[in-house]
Design a protein around this motif. Structure first.
Motif, mmCIF file in Angstrom:
data_model
loop_
_atom_site.group_PDB
_atom_site.id
_atom_site.type_symbol
_atom_site.label_atom_id
_atom_site.label_comp_id
_atom_site.label_asym_id
_atom_site.label_seq_id
_atom_site.Cartn_x
_atom_site.Cartn_y
_atom_site.Cartn_z
ATOM 1 N N ILE A 92 -8.223 13.622 7.051
ATOM 2 C CA ILE A 92 -7.447 12.685 6.902
ATOM 3 C C ILE A 92 -7.172 11.391 5.419
ATOM 4 O O ILE A 92 -8.250 11.280 5.153
ATOM 5 N N ASN A 93 -6.655 11.995 4.502
ATOM 6 C CA ASN A 93 -6.539 11.560 3.307
ATOM 7 C C ASN A 93 -5.535 10.205 3.015
ATOM 8 O O ASN A 93 -4.568 10.571 2.783
ATOM 9 N N SER A 94 -5.740 9.172 3.451
ATOM 10 C CA SER A 94 -4.252 8.275 4.107
ATOM 11 C C SER A 94 -3.948 7.666 3.051
ATOM 12 O O SER A 94 -3.473 6.677 2.989
ATOM 13 N N GLU A 95 -5.127 7.917 1.820
ATOM 14 C CA GLU A 95 -4.436 7.088 0.419
ATOM 15 C C GLU A 95 -4.106 5.351 0.295
ATOM 16 O O GLU A 95 -2.755 5.036 0.301
ATOM 17 N N ASP A 96 -5.572 4.694 1.210
ATOM 18 C CA ASP A 96 -4.651 3.707 1.380
ATOM 19 C C ASP A 96 -3.869 3.098 2.047
ATOM 20 O O ASP A 96 -3.676 1.564 2.374
ATOM 21 N N ALA A 97 -3.454 3.878 3.067
ATOM 22 C CA ALA A 97 -2.283 4.182 3.595
ATOM 23 C C ALA A 97 -3.212 3.593 5.331
ATOM 24 O O ALA A 97 -4.013 4.412 5.485
ATOM 25 N N SER A 98 -2.229 2.828 6.188
ATOM 26 C CA SER A 98 -3.171 2.879 7.740
ATOM 27 C C SER A 98 -2.520 3.766 8.982
ATOM 28 O O SER A 98 -1.378 3.886 8.943
ATOM 29 N N VAL A 99 -3.312 4.079 9.130
ATOM 30 C CA VAL A 99 -2.886 5.406 9.961
ATOM 31 C C VAL A 99 -3.342 5.663 11.803
ATOM 32 O O VAL A 99 -4.696 4.754 11.696
ATOM 33 N N ASN A 100 -2.533 5.757 12.033
ATOM 34 C CA ASN A 100 -3.235 5.483 13.660
ATOM 35 C C ASN A 100 -2.873 7.225 14.927
ATOM 36 O O ASN A 100 -3.354 6.840 15.961
ATOM 37 N N ALA A 101 -2.251 8.039 14.028
ATOM 38 C CA ALA A 101 -2.008 9.345 15.194
ATOM 39 C C ALA A 101 -1.670 10.761 13.921
ATOM 40 O O ALA A 101 -0.949 9.933 12.972
ATOM 41 N N ALA A 102 -2.042 11.619 14.446
ATOM 42 C CA ALA A 102 -1.925 12.967 13.434
ATOM 43 C C ALA A 102 -1.548 13.772 15.127
ATOM 44 O O ALA A 102 -1.979 14.046 15.910
ATOM 45 N N GLN A 103 -1.027 14.948 14.005
ATOM 46 C CA GLN A 103 -0.540 16.752 15.266
ATOM 47 C C GLN A 103 -0.473 17.490 14.320
ATOM 48 O O GLN A 103 -0.430 17.676 13.324
ATOM 49 N N ALA A 104 -0.835 18.573 14.993
ATOM 50 C CA ALA A 104 -1.208 19.376 13.794
ATOM 51 C C ALA A 104 -0.938 20.668 14.250
ATOM 52 O O ALA A 104 -1.977 20.837 15.568
ATOM 53 N N LEU A 140 1.088 -1.095 0.083
ATOM 54 C CA LEU A 140 0.039 -0.397 -0.139
ATOM 55 C C LEU A 140 1.007 0.966 -0.392
ATOM 56 O O LEU A 140 1.979 1.148 0.609
ATOM 57 N N GLY A 141 0.495 2.226 -0.789
ATOM 58 C CA GLY A 141 1.194 3.422 -0.832
ATOM 59 C C GLY A 141 1.432 4.269 0.593
ATOM 60 O O GLY A 141 0.366 4.302 1.786
ATOM 61 N N LEU A 142 2.827 4.626 1.262
ATOM 62 C CA LEU A 142 2.654 5.651 2.481
ATOM 63 C C LEU A 142 2.903 6.332 1.781
ATOM 64 O O LEU A 142 4.204 7.193 1.902
ATOM 65 N N ALA A 143 1.213 7.291 2.028
ATOM 66 C CA ALA A 143 1.478 8.748 1.566
ATOM 67 C C ALA A 143 0.468 8.896 2.762
ATOM 68 O O ALA A 143 -0.697 8.726 2.462
ATOM 69 N N ALA A 144 -0.310 10.363 3.064
ATOM 70 C CA ALA A 144 -1.851 11.042 3.466
ATOM 71 C C ALA A 144 -1.644 12.505 3.432
ATOM 72 O O ALA A 144 -0.529 12.335 3.885
ATOM 73 N N THR A 145 -2.156 12.838 3.441
ATOM 74 C CA THR A 145 -2.225 14.300 3.360
ATOM 75 C C THR A 145 -3.445 14.983 4.557
ATOM 76 O O THR A 145 -4.403 14.483 5.086
ATOM 77 N N GLY A 198 3.431 0.118 14.107
ATOM 78 C CA GLY A 198 4.278 0.471 15.382
ATOM 79 C C GLY A 198 5.393 0.953 15.328
ATOM 80 O O GLY A 198 6.194 0.322 16.761
ATOM 81 N N SER A 199 5.868 1.750 14.013
ATOM 82 C CA SER A 199 7.215 2.217 14.821
ATOM 83 C C SER A 199 7.176 3.980 14.635
ATOM 84 O O SER A 199 8.238 4.290 13.948
ATOM 85 N N GLY A 200 5.688 4.759 14.107
ATOM 86 C CA GLY A 200 5.455 5.528 14.212
ATOM 87 C C GLY A 200 6.072 5.811 12.408
ATOM 88 O O GLY A 200 6.294 7.436 12.241
ATOM 89 N N THR A 201 5.874 5.236 11.510
ATOM 90 C CA THR A 201 6.817 5.884 10.268
ATOM 91 C C THR A 201 5.483 7.443 9.902
ATOM 92 O O THR A 201 4.693 7.088 9.698
ATOM 93 N N SER A 202 6.420 8.238 9.229
ATOM 94 C CA SER A 202 6.001 9.450 9.051
ATOM 95 C C SER A 202 5.137 9.280 7.531
ATOM 96 O O SER A 202 6.088 9.070 6.752
ATOM 97 N N LEU A 203 4.404 9.527 7.006
ATOM 98 C CA LEU A 203 2.840 9.271 6.749
ATOM 99 C C LEU A 203 2.643 10.254 5.266
ATOM 100 O O LEU A 203 2.357 10.673 4.131
ATOM 101 N N LEU A 204 2.477 11.940 6.260
ATOM 102 C CA LEU A 204 2.518 13.460 5.236
ATOM 103 C C LEU A 204 3.060 13.538 4.413
ATOM 104 O O LEU A 204 4.639 13.795 4.583
ATOM 105 N N SER A 205 2.221 13.408 3.217
ATOM 106 C CA SER A 205 2.662 14.132 1.998
ATOM 107 C C SER A 205 2.488 16.278 2.311
ATOM 108 O O SER A 205 2.662 16.070 0.330
ATOM 109 N N GLY A 206 0.849 16.494 2.590
ATOM 110 C CA GLY A 206 0.590 17.520 1.716
ATOM 111 C C GLY A 206 -0.083 17.413 2.583
ATOM 112 O O GLY A 206 -0.468 16.666 3.306
ATOM 113 N N MET A 207 -0.335 18.786 2.952
ATOM 114 C CA MET A 207 -1.089 20.094 3.471
ATOM 115 C C MET A 207 -2.264 21.209 2.865
ATOM 116 O O MET A 207 -1.324 21.415 2.495
ATOM 117 N N THR A 208 -3.151 20.961 3.073
ATOM 118 C CA THR A 208 -4.639 21.966 2.293
ATOM 119 C C THR A 208 -5.262 22.558 3.555
ATOM 120 O O THR A 208 -6.109 22.290 4.047
#
Length: 582
Positions: free
Chosen positions: A47-59, A20-25, A140-150
């Motif tokens: 959040i548009n997770s673009e098919d990746a599974s997400v479980n945390a965000a901050q802004a 799955l694509g590792l990207a989210a906006t 399980g390791s907090g991989t960063s997925l953020l690819s854009g902000m609108t």
């Protein structure tokens, strides 16, 4: 420090599906297309997770504090269920902050992080912008997925009831605004029947029968009949609503993002005979993933049952659960609508079992559990052919296994490739078994792999018995097995060594002969120099034609010395010639 806390918290997350694509906006959408001073409206952080599974965000979200104020923040519909930093706002600083997480993983195109309730207090251009943000994967390791902000930019009107249109745009650059419809100016052809029913094209929601997980502005278009002189539109939750107020003449219109639920878009045409039939277009939106759920294993998460039964289940509003997807380790195994499933037979080992719940809109909630399949008692190998030679055989092997189990015996190459099909020798009443294989025709390293299996299909860990196939030796010398191939190599080495030794011996002898020839040449030159000197002396004594007694004695002396030198030269030359011959 807050981000470090967030990354520490997401260790509660679960593994994403491979591929799955590792990207989210992150984005902000408004619930209105037109706002005036004094109006209340809301903005949703999605959040548009673009098919990746997400479980945390901050802004950190900055806003135009002189144009509007935050009234409240609603997190009731958020996908996050715990907050490292509760959503908060500061109207003086014009800033909103949050750090949220979940023990479940979510996938969706419009996942709601939080909703911000606002009130317009000033007119003019206003905006939301992100100055800091992060989205992390449920891996399980907090991989960063953020690819854009609108963000969002819009205009607040000055006269209540006649507001300027909102203009939504990313930050940066601007995107297409949400303007009022462009009016068409042309005379209408007189009609003989009421206006026809519109046929609509809805770009973002093309299928009325399907749920969508997208919430964004969208364009609706239609073909105007030549007799139309007005168009009326409405969007609400009444399936039979019929608008009666003309908005002018136009063939397309943008609508603001819709909240989730079932909506109906109503469009009708007007001509000189009145209003025609209304087209009711259904739009079903669900941006909320299914509720988090628990996974239960009937036999326990640590079991020797090779096909344990998993039980799970959840609910979803408003679209409902569509199906579940079960993944064991790296293999996607099952799609099912059932909430209980018996896994296919598993080999011993530890697996991450991930279950995804899909709703009808395509939103996903995933949960996982660690499953450990324990092995049964391993078989033993007690006997095996000691010497295995090419072209000879067979390979005999035997051993034991636990009562009530069978064995599978395979012959494999050093790299694990199967050489001979597996055999299932029947153990006797004491559990003893034996079988044989034809030896491979090529030399090399091999092994026999033995597995035990019980009536349930549970397996043991494999037992490996290595052996080597080699040529039979011609003889054994000092413990070394000498085969025909090795003997040929040894003879070749001996012949090659003799040739090299002979070559260098001849070369050395030639060099020695050369040195002796040089020495002999030098010594002969010295002797003949002495002889010439004596001859010259005698000639000098006889130049006057007379010889005195003393000169006669000198000549006699020179002649004797010459005779002695010639004898020595003869012996010397003979010795040197013999040495050169040798």
């Amino acid at each position: 420090m807050k981000r470090n806390l967030l990354l520490g918290a997401v260790v509660l997350g679960f593994m994403v599906f491979p591929g799955l694509g590792l990207a989210a906006t992150l984005s902000i959408t408004l619930d209105k297309t037109a706002i005036s001073i004094g109006d209340t409206f809301s903005a949703t952080v999605r959040i548009n997770s673009e098919d990746a599974s997400v479980n945390a965000a901050q802004a950190v979200i900055n806003f135009s504090k002189d144009k509007f104020q935050v009234v409240s923040i609603d997190k009731n519909s958020s996908v996050f269920n715990f907050w490292l930093q509760d959503p908060g706002f500061d109207n003086t600083a014009g800033q909103i902050t949050f750090i949220g997480g979940s023990s479940s993983g979510f996938v969706g195109k419009a996942l709601e992080a939080l909703k911000i309730n606002l009130k317009a207090t000033g007119s003019g251009s206003a905006n939301f912008t992100f100055s800091d943000a992060a989205i992390t994967a449920a891996d399980g390791s907090g991989t960063s997925l953020l690819s854009g902000m609108t963000g969002a930019q819009f205009t607040i009107g000055t006269i209540p009831g006649a507001p300027a249109p909102v203009q939504v745009q990313p930050t940066p650059p601007p995107s297409q605004a949400v303007p009022p419809p462009t009016q068409i100016k042309r005379p209408a052809t007189p009609a003989t029947t009421v206006a026809s029913k519109p046929a609509l094209t809805v770009s973002l929601y093309p299928d009325q029968a399907k749920w969508s997980n997208v919430s964004d502005k969208f364009l609706v278009s239609w073909t105007l009949p030549v007799d139309a002189d007005g168009v009326a539109t409405a969007i609400n939750k009444d399936p039979a609503s019929a608008p009666t107020v003309s908005e002018g003449l136009f063939d397309n219109k943008y609508f603001a993002a819709l909240d989730e639920g079932i909506w109906y878009l109503h469009v009708r045409f007007h001509n000189n005979l009145g209003w025609g039939a209304t087209m009711h277009y259904k739009i079903s939106i669900d941006t909320t993933p299914p509720l988090p759920f628990n996974i239960r294993v009937d036999e326990s998460t640590s079991t020797d049952t090779p096909d344990p039964t998993f039980r799970f289940g959840t609910s979803d509003q408003p679209s409902g659960i569509d199906r579940y997807r079960i993944k064991v380790g790296n293999e996607d195994l099952i799609f099912t609508t059932s909430t209980a499933i018996k896994l296919p037979l598993q080999t011993p080992g530890t697996y991450k079992v991930v279950i995804r719940a899909y709703d009808l809109a395509g939103n996903i909630t995933e949960e996982s559990v660690d499953l450990k399949i324990l092995p049964i008692t391993a078989p033993t190998v007690s006997s095996m052919t000691k010497d295995t030679y090419i072209g000879e055989g067979p390979l005999q092997i035997g051993g034991g296994t636990a009562t009530g189990t069978t064995v599978s015996v395979s012959l494999k190459g050093e790299n694990g490739d199967l050489i001979s099909p597996a055999q299932q020798p029947a153990p006797d009443q004491n559990g003893n078994w034996s079988t044989s294989f034809e030896l491979p025709s090529r030399g090399g390293k091999y092994y026999v792999e033995v597995l035990a299996q019980d009536k349930r299909g549970a397996l043991s860990f494999p037992v490996k018995a290595p052996f080597e196939v080699r040529p039979r030796p011609l003889f054994v010398f000092l413990g070394l097995e000498v085969t025909s191939g090795l003997l040929a190599v040894m003879l070749f080495i001996l012949l090659l060594g003799g040739f090299v030794a002979g070559y260098y011996t001849q070369k050395l002898a030639k060099e020695q002969r050369g040195r002796r020839a040089i020495i002999a040449e030098r010594d002969i030159s010295v002797v003949f120099g002495l002889l010439r000197k004596d001859v010259d002396k005698m000639i000098s004594d006889y130049e006057d034609g007379t010889l005195t007694a003393e000169e006669s004695k000198e000549i006699e002396f020179y002649l004797k010395r010459m005779r002695d030198n010639l004898d020595k030269t003869k012996r010397y030359l003979s010795e040197n010639v013999e040495e050169i011959k040798e």
